[in-house]
Design a protein around this motif. Sequence first.
Motif, PDB file in Angstrom:
ATOM      1  N   TYR A 159       0.833  -1.209   0.000  1.00 18.07           N
ATOM      2  CA  TYR A 159       0.000   0.000   0.000  1.00 18.07           C
ATOM      3  C   TYR A 159       0.871   1.264   0.000  1.00 18.07           C
ATOM      4  O   TYR A 159       0.589   2.230  -0.721  1.00 18.07           O
ATOM      5  CB  TYR A 159      -0.927   0.007   1.210  1.00 18.07           C
ATOM      6  CG  TYR A 159      -2.128  -0.901   1.060  1.00 18.07           C
ATOM      7  CD1 TYR A 159      -3.110  -0.636   0.104  1.00 18.07           C
ATOM      8  CD2 TYR A 159      -2.296  -2.024   1.875  1.00 18.07           C
ATOM      9  CE1 TYR A 159      -4.206  -1.471  -0.046  1.00 18.07           C
ATOM     10  CE2 TYR A 159      -3.397  -2.857   1.737  1.00 18.07           C
ATOM     11  CZ  TYR A 159      -4.351  -2.575   0.779  1.00 18.07           C
ATOM     12  OH  TYR A 159      -5.437  -3.392   0.631  1.00 18.07           O
ATOM     13  N   ARG A 163       1.047   4.073  -3.092  1.00 14.57           N
ATOM     14  CA  ARG A 163       0.826   5.509  -2.877  1.00 14.57           C
ATOM     15  C   ARG A 163       2.032   6.329  -3.345  1.00 14.57           C
ATOM     16  O   ARG A 163       1.887   7.366  -3.998  1.00 14.57           O
ATOM     17  CB  ARG A 163       0.544   5.767  -1.391  1.00 14.57           C
ATOM     18  CG  ARG A 163      -0.861   5.403  -0.941  1.00 14.57           C
ATOM     19  CD  ARG A 163      -1.160   5.977   0.434  1.00 14.57           C
ATOM     20  NE  ARG A 163      -0.333   5.358   1.459  1.00 14.57           N
ATOM     21  CZ  ARG A 163      -0.684   4.302   2.179  1.00 14.57           C
ATOM     22  NH1 ARG A 163      -1.864   3.733   1.963  1.00 14.57           N
ATOM     23  NH2 ARG A 163       0.125   3.803   3.096  1.00 14.57           N
ATOM     24  N   ARG A 169      -6.211   4.087  -6.958  1.00 14.27           N
ATOM     25  CA  ARG A 169      -6.677   3.080  -5.996  1.00 14.27           C
ATOM     26  C   ARG A 169      -7.225   1.839  -6.690  1.00 14.27           C
ATOM     27  O   ARG A 169      -7.007   0.724  -6.269  1.00 14.27           O
ATOM     28  CB  ARG A 169      -7.761   3.707  -5.117  1.00 14.27           C
ATOM     29  CG  ARG A 169      -8.292   2.773  -4.059  1.00 14.27           C
ATOM     30  CD  ARG A 169      -9.347   3.457  -3.202  1.00 14.27           C
ATOM     31  NE  ARG A 169     -10.429   2.539  -2.909  1.00 14.27           N
ATOM     32  CZ  ARG A 169     -11.534   2.880  -2.295  1.00 14.27           C
ATOM     33  NH1 ARG A 169     -11.725   4.131  -1.946  1.00 14.27           N
ATOM     34  NH2 ARG A 169     -12.460   1.998  -2.042  1.00 14.27           N
ATOM     35  N   ASP A 170      -7.968   2.049  -7.768  1.00 13.96           N
ATOM     36  CA  ASP A 170      -8.555   0.943  -8.531  1.00 13.96           C
ATOM     37  C   ASP A 170      -7.777   0.775  -9.832  1.00 13.96           C
ATOM     38  O   ASP A 170      -7.851   1.628 -10.720  1.00 13.96           O
ATOM     39  CB  ASP A 170     -10.024   1.213  -8.838  1.00 13.96           C
ATOM     40  CG  ASP A 170     -10.878   1.281  -7.575  1.00 13.96           C
ATOM     41  OD1 ASP A 170     -10.491   0.664  -6.574  1.00 13.96           O
ATOM     42  OD2 ASP A 170     -11.916   1.966  -7.602  1.00 13.96           O
ATOM     43  N   LEU A 240      -3.029  -6.088  -4.742  1.00 14.20           N
ATOM     44  CA  LEU A 240      -3.805  -4.852  -4.639  1.00 14.20           C
ATOM     45  C   LEU A 240      -4.706  -4.615  -5.847  1.00 14.20           C
ATOM     46  O   LEU A 240      -5.607  -3.779  -5.788  1.00 14.20           O
ATOM     47  CB  LEU A 240      -2.871  -3.646  -4.486  1.00 14.20           C
ATOM     48  CG  LEU A 240      -1.866  -3.649  -3.342  1.00 14.20           C
ATOM     49  CD1 LEU A 240      -1.116  -2.325  -3.315  1.00 14.20           C
ATOM     50  CD2 LEU A 240      -2.545  -3.912  -2.010  1.00 14.20           C
ATOM     51  N   LYS A 242      -7.471  -4.803  -8.857  1.00 14.85           N
ATOM     52  CA  LYS A 242      -8.873  -5.192  -8.973  1.00 14.85           C
ATOM     53  C   LYS A 242      -9.039  -6.432  -9.844  1.00 14.85           C
ATOM     54  O   LYS A 242      -9.983  -7.201  -9.685  1.00 14.85           O
ATOM     55  CB  LYS A 242      -9.683  -4.029  -9.570  1.00 14.85           C
ATOM     56  CG  LYS A 242      -9.869  -2.856  -8.637  1.00 14.85           C
ATOM     57  CD  LYS A 242     -10.748  -3.248  -7.443  1.00 14.85           C
ATOM     58  CE  LYS A 242     -11.015  -2.062  -6.540  1.00 14.85           C
ATOM     59  NZ  LYS A 242     -11.829  -2.446  -5.362  1.00 14.85           N
TER      60      LYS A 242
END
Length: 326
Positions: A159, A163, A169-170, A240, A242
């Motif tokens: 994570y 960042r 995020r997706d 992480l 999708k």
Amino acid sequence: MDRLLLIRTDKVGDLVLATPCIQAAKEQWPSWEIYFMASRYAAPVLENNPYLEGVIIYDGEGPGDLSKALKKMGFHAAVALLPTFFVAWVLFLAKIPVRVASGFRWYQGLFNRRVYLRRSRCLKKEWEYNQDLLKPLGWEGPYREPRLYLSPYELDWAYDTARREGWPRDFVALYPGGGKEIRWPPSSFKELSRRIQRMGLGVVVFWGPGEKELADEVAGEKGKVAPPTNLRELMALLSLSKAMVSNNTGPMHIGAALGVPLVQLFDPRWSCNPLRWGHEGLGRRILMPPVPHCKKCSIKCSFYPCMERLTPGEVLKALEEVLNEG
């Protein structure tokens, strides 16, 4: 204390597909200590496995030194998931009482329990063939599927890295590289990347040794390229995503074993048959070009280059399906 040694000393993807044997054995024999011998390159995928007592790294030792080390550990049984002559000889020298492997090899006499598997018929999954090798020990099932395990620290690192790299995020993970499989063209991956971003999702392109230029090409100006990673870091970052779109290669199996929704791109060679190597079920799709299975790829083939017949539109449709199901 009974101790079982499982052995697979080759590639990452093959080792991932051997991991169900660990869980299957521990569930059948809870009091046994389960160890795994793997290559230094691939062994990190075994870290944090709750069913495993320990990992033995094979790093090119000679048969004499390795057999002595194994003999000291007092294994009562060993299962060679890829029974090379070297492995057969080492287990024989170590005098492990029960030595299991598949048959059909000239040196099969070095094993005293044999299972005659015909993997090339592709009648079941590779990880099910692997678990069949536990049957001479008394294993009764059920079959388990590949699973990999990340630590909380690894997830926190992933994570933080995402960042720091400015990833959305997706995002969808793309893996355009691979080993000996016939790959989907980079231009098709690049077009897929454009279409995914028009859906409002980000794209991160992952890569392995020697594949950085390929990743840059596929990502283009707006996609992201993963930073250099070791195997555990690659696993953590992939977790992480999708969803993932990948050629039939080791990271594809990693994605499946992490539970990432997955679109798998297979070439039509029989040795790569998805009936054996593909992952099925909710959140998973297998795609192949609409051509017959073949023994090997040839520029003389009337369908060559067949992977171009698999369109970005078809792959995008499959991706939308796994995203909805995942």
